[in-house]
Motif scaffolding. Structure first.
Motif, PDB file in Angstrom:
ATOM      1  N   GLY A  34       4.788  12.112  -3.749  1.00 49.14           N
ATOM      2  CA  GLY A  34       4.843  10.766  -4.110  1.00 49.14           C
ATOM      3  C   GLY A  34       3.721  10.194  -4.728  1.00 49.14           C
ATOM      4  O   GLY A  34       2.683  11.060  -4.951  1.00 49.14           O
ATOM      5  N   SER A  35       3.650   9.091  -4.905  1.00 49.98           N
ATOM      6  CA  SER A  35       2.377   8.251  -5.516  1.00 49.98           C
ATOM      7  C   SER A  35       1.752   7.098  -4.794  1.00 49.98           C
ATOM      8  O   SER A  35       2.789   6.355  -4.301  1.00 49.98           O
ATOM      9  CB  SER A  35       2.661   8.220  -7.155  1.00 49.98           C
ATOM     10  OG  SER A  35       1.456   7.704  -7.702  1.00 49.98           O
ATOM     11  N   LEU A  36       0.616   7.100  -4.703  1.00 53.91           N
ATOM     12  CA  LEU A  36      -0.070   5.878  -4.277  1.00 53.91           C
ATOM     13  C   LEU A  36       0.032   4.764  -5.313  1.00 53.91           C
ATOM     14  O   LEU A  36      -0.396   3.448  -4.890  1.00 53.91           O
ATOM     15  CB  LEU A  36      -1.287   6.352  -3.521  1.00 53.91           C
ATOM     16  CG  LEU A  36      -1.287   7.142  -2.516  1.00 53.91           C
ATOM     17  CD1 LEU A  36      -2.913   7.120  -1.977  1.00 53.91           C
ATOM     18  CD2 LEU A  36      -0.649   6.653  -1.185  1.00 53.91           C
ATOM     19  N   ASP A  37       0.113   5.145  -6.390  1.00 54.43           N
ATOM     20  CA  ASP A  37       0.106   4.123  -7.653  1.00 54.43           C
ATOM     21  C   ASP A  37       1.591   4.261  -8.064  1.00 54.43           C
ATOM     22  O   ASP A  37       1.663   4.845  -9.430  1.00 54.43           O
ATOM     23  CB  ASP A  37      -0.824   4.601  -8.637  1.00 54.43           C
ATOM     24  CG  ASP A  37      -2.339   4.212  -8.344  1.00 54.43           C
ATOM     25  OD1 ASP A  37      -2.495   3.605  -7.017  1.00 54.43           O
ATOM     26  OD2 ASP A  37      -3.225   4.669  -8.767  1.00 54.43           O
ATOM     27  N   GLN A  79      -8.756  10.542  -4.077  1.00 53.48           N
ATOM     28  CA  GLN A  79      -8.382  11.421  -5.029  1.00 53.48           C
ATOM     29  C   GLN A  79      -7.491  11.272  -6.046  1.00 53.48           C
ATOM     30  O   GLN A  79      -7.293  11.576  -7.065  1.00 53.48           O
ATOM     31  CB  GLN A  79      -7.993  12.675  -4.298  1.00 53.48           C
ATOM     32  CG  GLN A  79      -8.954  13.209  -3.260  1.00 53.48           C
ATOM     33  CD  GLN A  79     -10.134  14.072  -4.256  1.00 53.48           C
ATOM     34  OE1 GLN A  79      -9.717  14.838  -5.143  1.00 53.48           O
ATOM     35  NE2 GLN A  79     -11.254  13.914  -3.909  1.00 53.48           N
ATOM     36  N   THR A  80      -6.393  10.255  -5.435  1.00 49.66           N
ATOM     37  CA  THR A  80      -5.329   9.896  -6.397  1.00 49.66           C
ATOM     38  C   THR A  80      -4.984   8.477  -6.855  1.00 49.66           C
ATOM     39  O   THR A  80      -4.110   8.420  -7.913  1.00 49.66           O
ATOM     40  CB  THR A  80      -4.038  10.440  -5.593  1.00 49.66           C
ATOM     41  OG1 THR A  80      -3.463   9.601  -4.579  1.00 49.66           O
ATOM     42  CG2 THR A  80      -4.263  11.839  -5.243  1.00 49.66           C
ATOM     43  N   VAL A 170       4.105   4.785   3.853  1.00 51.50           N
ATOM     44  CA  VAL A 170       3.332   6.141   3.995  1.00 51.50           C
ATOM     45  C   VAL A 170       3.443   6.796   5.173  1.00 51.50           C
ATOM     46  O   VAL A 170       3.099   5.965   6.122  1.00 51.50           O
ATOM     47  CB  VAL A 170       1.955   5.887   3.429  1.00 51.50           C
ATOM     48  CG1 VAL A 170       1.072   7.278   3.370  1.00 51.50           C
ATOM     49  CG2 VAL A 170       1.684   5.212   2.103  1.00 51.50           C
ATOM     50  N   THR A 171       4.116   8.188   5.179  1.00 48.83           N
ATOM     51  CA  THR A 171       4.280   8.791   6.186  1.00 48.83           C
ATOM     52  C   THR A 171       3.252  10.093   6.454  1.00 48.83           C
ATOM     53  O   THR A 171       2.953  10.573   5.480  1.00 48.83           O
ATOM     54  CB  THR A 171       5.593   9.256   6.459  1.00 48.83           C
ATOM     55  OG1 THR A 171       6.176   9.748   5.222  1.00 48.83           O
ATOM     56  CG2 THR A 171       6.464   7.979   6.825  1.00 48.83           C
ATOM     57  N   LEU A 172       2.644  10.388   7.496  1.00 51.37           N
ATOM     58  CA  LEU A 172       1.870  11.622   7.878  1.00 51.37           C
ATOM     59  C   LEU A 172       2.711  12.264   8.857  1.00 51.37           C
ATOM     60  O   LEU A 172       2.728  11.923   9.757  1.00 51.37           O
ATOM     61  CB  LEU A 172       0.454  11.121   8.390  1.00 51.37           C
ATOM     62  CG  LEU A 172      -0.396  10.748   7.294  1.00 51.37           C
ATOM     63  CD1 LEU A 172      -1.966  10.443   7.943  1.00 51.37           C
ATOM     64  CD2 LEU A 172      -0.767  11.936   6.385  1.00 51.37           C
ATOM     65  N   ALA A 188       4.231   9.528   0.167  1.00 52.63           N
ATOM     66  CA  ALA A 188       4.427   7.959  -0.195  1.00 52.63           C
ATOM     67  C   ALA A 188       5.574   7.510  -0.855  1.00 52.63           C
ATOM     68  O   ALA A 188       6.267   8.170  -1.558  1.00 52.63           O
ATOM     69  CB  ALA A 188       3.235   7.601  -1.236  1.00 52.63           C
ATOM     70  N   GLY A 189       6.520   6.758  -0.016  1.00 54.16           N
ATOM     71  CA  GLY A 189       7.675   6.335  -0.344  1.00 54.16           C
ATOM     72  C   GLY A 189       7.764   5.305  -1.566  1.00 54.16           C
ATOM     73  O   GLY A 189       6.847   4.971  -2.080  1.00 54.16           O
TER      74      GLY A 189
END
Length: 257
Positions: A34-37, A79-80, A170-172, A188-189
């Motif tokens: 997924g994406s944080l943006d 990083q992203t 966000v899951t870890l 990231a959902g």
């Protein structure tokens, strides 16, 4: 309340230390699916999905299952993501690890009503300035298998104070499967957009807790199905290091040759 005091010079040094010394020595892999943006719907009614603006106010909410979570999310964001990220941290821990202030951490004192109000006001100021804020709504470190996932109402108070923000789950997942070093899978959902003002803070906390629990269960189930520590579409956030077994196998091949 302890405010963040970001330092670009400190971040440049620490990001390298975190990447190459802390994370690479302790984890075999760290991937992001997924994406944080994430892309957002065009607000002009065109129905087109557009990239999120760097100054889009976002509240990321994540499960909290290890001491490493703050360093992992910091690395993933560096990083992203194009956004400017901050993290809400328990005041006692921030006093103990004060250097986190230079990376964007600020405190909340859950035992003080006035302290909570001050932290919420500061969070609203960050969001109003187009910053991104990370919250651990469980309020403490819990085992990743702990269920149900229950959020404290703080995240609801934040979103009610700043309803323009979007919420990103966000899951870890941490685990050891094929190798002797743990592997980290972050997911990231899709963003959650609501009329936050129309809901009570407890209702928001309950709804987002259910969203995160479902995503975490599906994330975990897919890793179990695959029998590995990362998802196939995961973007590598650290360069993979060889495990002890891989080093042994490589040495045995050289001896055999």
């Amino acid at each position: 309340m302890i405010r963040a005091v970001k330092s670009k010079a400190f971040e440049r040094v620490f990001s390298l230390y975190n990447h190459y010394y802390l994370l690479r020595r302790r984890f075999r892999s760290f991937t992001l699916s997924g994406s944080l943006d994430p892309k957002m719907m065009d607000g002009n009614g065109g129905g087109e999905m557009l990239p999120m603006a760097p100054d889009q106010p976002v509240v990321y909410f994540m499960n909290h299952s290890s001491w490493w979570d703050g360093l992992l999310l910091y690395h993933a964001a560096k990083q992203t993501s194009r956004g400017d990220h901050y993290v809400m941290m328990e005041e006692r821990q921030l006093r103990q690890y004060a250097f986190f202030r230079k990376l964007g951490a600020y405190s909340i004192n859950k035992d003080s009503a006035s302290g909570v109000r001050t932290s919420l006001q500061y969070t609203s100021e960050l969001l109003a300035a187009g910053k991104r804020v990370w919250i651990f709504p469980q309020g403490e470190i819990l085992h990743q298998e702990a269920r149900p996932i229950q959020f404290r109402p703080g995240i609801g108070l934040v979103l009610r104070r700043f309803p323009q923000a979007i919420a990103v789950p966000v899951t870890l997942c941490h685990g050891m499967v094929q190798h002797d070093l743990p592997e980290i899978s972050m997911q990231a959902g899709p963003p959650v957009v609501q009329d936050w003002k129309a809901l009570r803070s407890e209702e928001i906390a309950q709804q987002l807790g259910q969203v995160l629990e479902q995503q975490l269960d599906e994330h975990r189930a897919e890793l179990i199905r695959l029998g590995q520590g990362s998802l196939p579409d995961g973007w590598p956030l650290i360069r993979g290091v060889r495990s002890t077994s891989e080093k042994y196998d490589q040495a045995r091949k050289r001896v055999n040759r």
